[in-house]
Motif scaffolding. Structure first.
Motif: not given
Length: 239
Positions: A168-196
């Motif tokens: 049974v699937k409930g409402p997805p994260m974006r719907e919960l954000i749009n309805r004010g139940y979860l916080s909006k967010y911004r992602v900051f991901a600066p470039p790095n030199d990690l070699d995987l």
């Protein structure tokens, strides 16, 4: 969830994003159940959280776990409600899975009609979570999780490696954000030199810990956390 049980599905997996209200939903189901019930979790913090939510709903319950865990849960009850809802004779039980699976069979286990296992993505037939489920042969199951899949490729369904019958699937994260139940967010991901490129994937589906540790050590990914916090989000709540 009730509809899926009514259809004859014994073990229902309920999916909601983190913060979507899984604990609130299954404690409501537990409160409404007139039968013996048990809710199972794996970490002291989660067991205490579930116990705390049940207490807030006025549900008296037993707790199976260490003495430290029980004391911590009771302290939360009293802090929130000025009284304890711990009752060894109650029909509802909150259990730490590691303590539970080491118990010998007891009569009350046969009377349990509802089992809730938190973090359902852990549950396979042949692991400790599956063993915990078999301790309650007469119960329907509710299995909430944010992520109903495993990185190691094992299946959670009864037709595969697990014990679940339907999702049974409930409402997805974006719907919960749009309805004010979860916080909006911004992602900051600066470039790095990690070699995987030389870091292999382990059998569990994640990076090899030792090789990942070496790659991180050779990179500059470990920046100045305080400096970046003050630059990007000064004064804001963060982790």
């Amino acid at each position: 969830i009730y509809l899926e049980w009514a259809k004859g599905h014994r073990n229902v997996c309920a999916q909601l994003p983190c913060g979507g209200g899984k604990t609130a939903i299954f404690t409501k189901v537990l409160k409404d159940s007139p039968d013996y019930s048990v809710v199972i979790a794996h970490r002291m913090q989660i067991v205490c959280q579930i116990s705390r939510t049940l207490a807030t709903r006025g549900v008296r319950h037993n707790i199976i776990g260490s003495k430290t865990l029980i004391r911590s849960a009771i302290a939360m009850h009293i802090a929130d409600n000025k009284r304890s809802f711990f009752d060894p004779q109650a029909k509802c039980t909150v259990a730490c899975v590691d303590t539970l699976v080491n118990l010998s069979p007891q009569p009350w286990m046969q009377r349990v009609k509802l089992v809730v296992q938190d973090e359902a993505h852990h549950v396979l037939r042949k692991n400790k979570w599956g063993n915990a489920a078999t301790m309650f042969p007469n119960a329907y199951g509710l299995y909430p999780t944010a992520t109903p899949e495993r990185a190691d490729g094992y299946g959670l369904g009864r037709y595969a490696d697990g014990i679940l019958d339907t999702l049974v699937k409930g409402p997805p994260m974006r719907e919960l954000i749009n309805r004010g139940y979860l916080s909006k967010y911004r992602v900051f991901a600066p470039p790095n030199d990690l070699d995987l490129s030389q870091v292999n994937i382990s059998a569990g589906g994640d990076y090899s810990p030792e090789k990942l540790r070496m790659a991180v050590h050779d990179s500059h990914i470990m920046g100045d956390i305080v400096q970046h916090y003050l630059k990007i989000a000064p004064g804001k709540l963060g982790v």
